[in-house]
Design a protein around this motif. Structure first.
Motif, PDB file in Angstrom:
ATOM      1  N   CYS A  50     -10.972  83.758  55.140  1.00 28.40           N
ATOM      2  CA  CYS A  50     -10.171  82.775  55.892  1.00 28.40           C
ATOM      3  C   CYS A  50     -10.940  82.233  57.096  1.00 28.40           C
ATOM      4  N   CYS A  53     -11.856  85.722  61.753  1.00 31.74           N
ATOM      5  CA  CYS A  53     -12.617  86.703  62.542  1.00 31.74           C
ATOM      6  C   CYS A  53     -14.104  86.403  62.596  1.00 31.74           C
ATOM      7  N   CYS A  85     -11.202  92.700  60.266  1.00 27.20           N
ATOM      8  CA  CYS A  85     -11.142  91.548  59.376  1.00 27.20           C
ATOM      9  C   CYS A  85      -9.973  91.765  58.431  1.00 27.20           C
ATOM     10  N   ARG A  86      -8.966  90.950  58.561  1.00 24.71           N
ATOM     11  CA  ARG A  86      -7.778  91.105  57.706  1.00 24.71           C
ATOM     12  C   ARG A  86      -8.094  90.783  56.255  1.00 24.71           C
ATOM     13  N   CYS A  87      -9.142  90.049  56.023  1.00 25.82           N
ATOM     14  CA  CYS A  87      -9.530  89.708  54.649  1.00 25.82           C
ATOM     15  C   CYS A  87     -10.465  90.756  54.053  1.00 25.82           C
TER      16      CYS A  87
END
Ligand code: FES
Length: 106
Positions: A50, A53, A85-87
């Motif tokens: 996305c 970050c 990092c949420r991804c």
């Protein structure tokens, strides 16, 4: 993150008035005509998901490689320990850091 005198710091917790050193943002490390070796490695290893970050991740890598051009796996892990990092791009981040380290040390 931003770099203050080459050291990665969290910009979200930093007041601009408290900064005495030279500030470098993601825009200051390369250009579209000449990417920084870390940015090149990020592209080659397709790190970004996305993107939320990623400026912090890239600046952390730049700061790490400025201090240590050949970091160990443990040193890479330590440098990125607080960069979330949420991804979940962590595996590709490590691959890109190793690739960038080879570029800056050659
Ligand atoms: Fe999405 Fe890291 S790329 S949060």
């Amino acid at each position: 993150s931003v770099l203050v005198d080459g050291i990665a710091v969290r910009s979200c917790g930093l007041s601009a008035g408290d900064v005495a050193g030279e500030v470098t943002t993601i825009e200051g490390i390369g250009s579209s005509q000449e990417l920084h070796p870390v940015q090149q490695a990020w592209v080659e290893h397709q790190v970004v998901q996305c993107g939320y970050c990623q400026s912090g991740q890239i600046l952390t890598a730049v700061a790490l490689l400025n201090e240590n051009g050949s970091p160990s796996e443990a040193e890479i892990g330590e440098a990125f320990a607080e960069n979330l990092c949420r991804c979940s791009t962590y595996v590709r981040i490590k691959k890109a850091v190793r690739a960038a380290a080879r570029k800056v040390s050659s």
